[in-house]
Design a protein around this motif. Structure first.
Motif, PDB file in Angstrom:
ATOM      1  N   ASP A  61       0.828  -1.211   0.000  1.00 15.98           N
ATOM      2  CA  ASP A  61       0.000   0.000   0.000  1.00 15.98           C
ATOM      3  C   ASP A  61       0.863   1.262   0.000  1.00 15.98           C
ATOM      4  OD1 ASP A  61      -2.245  -1.614   0.035  1.00 15.98           O
ATOM      5  OD2 ASP A  61      -2.668  -1.302   2.170  1.00 15.98           O
ATOM      6  N   ALA A  62       1.904   1.265   0.816  1.00 14.19           N
ATOM      7  CA  ALA A  62       2.779   2.437   0.900  1.00 14.19           C
ATOM      8  C   ALA A  62       3.505   2.670  -0.421  1.00 14.19           C
ATOM      9  CB  ALA A  62       3.781   2.261   2.031  1.00 14.19           C
ATOM     10  N   ALA A  63       4.024   1.618  -1.026  1.00 12.06           N
ATOM     11  CA  ALA A  63       4.787   1.759  -2.266  1.00 12.06           C
ATOM     12  C   ALA A  63       3.914   2.208  -3.431  1.00 12.06           C
ATOM     13  CB  ALA A  63       5.481   0.445  -2.607  1.00 12.06           C
ATOM     14  N   GLN A  64       2.624   1.906  -3.371  1.00  8.55           N
ATOM     15  CA  GLN A  64       1.722   2.334  -4.444  1.00  8.55           C
ATOM     16  C   GLN A  64       1.585   3.850  -4.503  1.00  8.55           C
ATOM     17  OE1 GLN A  64       0.401   0.121  -6.836  1.00  8.55           O
ATOM     18  NE2 GLN A  64       1.974  -1.007  -5.733  1.00  8.55           N
ATOM     19  N   ARG A  65       1.964   4.536  -3.450  1.00  8.84           N
ATOM     20  CA  ARG A  65       1.913   6.001  -3.424  1.00  8.84           C
ATOM     21  C   ARG A  65       3.044   6.625  -4.232  1.00  8.84           C
ATOM     22  NH1 ARG A  65      -1.578   8.068   0.340  1.00  8.84           N
ATOM     23  NH2 ARG A  65      -2.438   6.535   1.770  1.00  8.84           N
ATOM     24  N   GLY A  69       6.415   6.992  -0.590  1.00  6.21           N
ATOM     25  CA  GLY A  69       5.749   5.936   0.167  1.00  6.21           C
ATOM     26  C   GLY A  69       6.626   4.704   0.309  1.00  6.21           C
ATOM     27  N   ALA A  70       7.306   4.334  -0.781  1.00 10.59           N
ATOM     28  CA  ALA A  70       8.211   3.176  -0.735  1.00 10.59           C
ATOM     29  C   ALA A  70       9.354   3.443   0.234  1.00 10.59           C
ATOM     30  CB  ALA A  70       8.743   2.870  -2.129  1.00 10.59           C
ATOM     31  N   TRP A  71       9.868   4.661   0.220  1.00 11.59           N
ATOM     32  CA  TRP A  71      10.955   5.028   1.132  1.00 11.59           C
ATOM     33  C   TRP A  71      10.484   4.910   2.585  1.00 11.59           C
ATOM     34  CZ3 TRP A  71      11.140   9.223   4.537  1.00 11.59           C
ATOM     35  CH2 TRP A  71      12.380   9.423   5.170  1.00 11.59           C
ATOM     36  N   ALA A  72       9.297   5.447   2.886  1.00 14.25           N
ATOM     37  CA  ALA A  72       8.769   5.378   4.255  1.00 14.25           C
ATOM     38  C   ALA A  72       8.576   3.929   4.683  1.00 14.25           C
ATOM     39  CB  ALA A  72       7.454   6.149   4.352  1.00 14.25           C
ATOM     40  N   ALA A  73       8.062   3.104   3.781  1.00 14.40           N
ATOM     41  CA  ALA A  73       7.844   1.694   4.100  1.00 14.40           C
ATOM     42  C   ALA A  73       9.159   0.989   4.401  1.00 14.40           C
ATOM     43  CB  ALA A  73       7.126   1.002   2.939  1.00 14.40           C
ATOM     44  N   GLU A  74      10.178   1.284   3.607  1.00 16.87           N
ATOM     45  CA  GLU A  74      11.475   0.639   3.826  1.00 16.87           C
ATOM     46  C   GLU A  74      12.088   1.070   5.151  1.00 16.87           C
ATOM     47  OE1 GLU A  74      15.628  -0.347   1.515  1.00 16.87           O
ATOM     48  OE2 GLU A  74      14.264   1.119   0.644  1.00 16.87           O
ATOM     49  N   ALA A 103       9.807  -6.773   1.287  1.00 16.26           N
ATOM     50  CA  ALA A 103      10.348  -6.501  -0.056  1.00 16.26           C
ATOM     51  C   ALA A 103       9.350  -6.915  -1.134  1.00 16.26           C
ATOM     52  CB  ALA A 103      11.672  -7.222  -0.248  1.00 16.26           C
ATOM     53  N   TRP A 104       8.670  -8.037  -0.924  1.00 24.47           N
ATOM     54  CA  TRP A 104       7.674  -8.504  -1.883  1.00 24.47           C
ATOM     55  C   TRP A 104       6.587  -7.439  -2.062  1.00 24.47           C
ATOM     56  CZ3 TRP A 104       6.897 -12.113  -5.457  1.00 24.47           C
ATOM     57  CH2 TRP A 104       5.602 -12.362  -5.884  1.00 24.47           C
ATOM     58  N   GLY A 105       6.060  -6.940  -0.965  1.00 25.81           N
ATOM     59  CA  GLY A 105       5.016  -5.915  -1.046  1.00 25.81           C
ATOM     60  C   GLY A 105       5.513  -4.637  -1.676  1.00 25.81           C
ATOM     61  N   ARG A 106       6.698  -4.176  -1.278  1.00 25.98           N
ATOM     62  CA  ARG A 106       7.250  -2.925  -1.831  1.00 25.98           C
ATOM     63  C   ARG A 106       7.500  -3.027  -3.325  1.00 25.98           C
ATOM     64  NH1 ARG A 106      10.310  -2.626   2.696  1.00 25.98           N
ATOM     65  NH2 ARG A 106      12.150  -3.431   1.664  1.00 25.98           N
ATOM     66  N   SER A 107       7.825  -4.222  -3.809  1.00 23.18           N
ATOM     67  CA  SER A 107       8.119  -4.381  -5.234  1.00 23.18           C
ATOM     68  C   SER A 107       6.851  -4.538  -6.070  1.00 23.18           C
ATOM     69  CB  SER A 107       9.042  -5.583  -5.459  1.00 23.18           C
ATOM     70  OG  SER A 107       8.331  -6.782  -5.199  1.00 23.18           O
ATOM     71  N   GLY A 108       5.695  -4.467  -5.431  1.00 22.63           N
ATOM     72  CA  GLY A 108       4.432  -4.564  -6.162  1.00 22.63           C
ATOM     73  C   GLY A 108       3.837  -5.952  -6.193  1.00 22.63           C
ATOM     74  N   GLY A 109       4.461  -6.884  -5.457  1.00 30.85           N
ATOM     75  CA  GLY A 109       3.925  -8.247  -5.391  1.00 30.85           C
ATOM     76  C   GLY A 109       2.607  -8.281  -4.629  1.00 30.85           C
TER      77      GLY A 109
END
Length: 123
Positions: A61-65, A69-74, A103-109
Motif C-alpha cells: 500500500d505504501a509503495a503504491q503512493r 511511500g516506498a521510502w517510508a515503508a522501507e 520486499a515482496w510488497g514494496r516491489s508490487g507483489g
C-alpha cells in the motif's frame, strides 16, 4: 544543523526520484500511515500466521503512493525488524522472513501470497 542535513537528504532523494520535495514528503507521510494501518489491522485481527500478510500489505500500500511511500515503508520496516531482532529476541529466521514479505510488497507483489486461509475478508 539537523534540519539542514534533513533538507539536503530530502533534496537528494527527490532528485533521484525526479519529483518535488513536497510530493515526496506527502507520499512518505501517506506511506507511513499505510504502514500504521496495516499494523493496527494485524493487532486487531490477532490471527495466527497472518504476520507476513500484513507486512506485505503495508509495504504494498505504501509503495503504491510512489517513491516517498516506498521510502517510508522501507525505513519503517527496517527499523521494526532491527528492534525485533535486537530487543524482542525473535531471531534471525523470523526477521529474514518478515523482510522477504516487506520486499515482496514494496516491489508490487500481491500481498495475498502471504494471506493465511481463514483470515477474515475484512483484511
Amino acid at each position: 544543523m539537523k534540519l539542514f542535513v534533513y533538507l539536503v537528504l530530502l533534496s537528494l532523494l527527490c532528485a533521484s526520484a525526479d519529483m518535488s520535495p513536497i510530493r515526496f514528503a506527502w507520499d512518505a507521510v501517506g506511506g507511513a500511515w499505510d504502514m500504521i494501518r496495516a499494523y493496527k489491522d494485524m493487532r486487531e485481527a490477532n490471527y495466527i500466521g497472518a504476520d507476513k500478510y500484513f507486512h506485505a500489505r503495508g509495504n504494498y500500500d505504501a509503495a503504491q503512493r510512489g517513491p516517498g511511500g516506498a521510502w517510508a515503508a522501507e525505513v519503517m520496516s527496517n527499523a521494526r525488524e532491527l528492534w525485533q531482532s535486537e530487543v524482542s529476541g525473535r531471531g534471525a529466521e523470523d526477521t529474514q522472513a518478515d523482510q522477504e514479505a516487506n520486499a515482496w510488497g514494496r516491489s508490487g507483489g500481491d500481498p495475498n501470497r502471504y494471506r493465511p486461509p481463514g483470515l477474515p475478508s475484512k483484511y
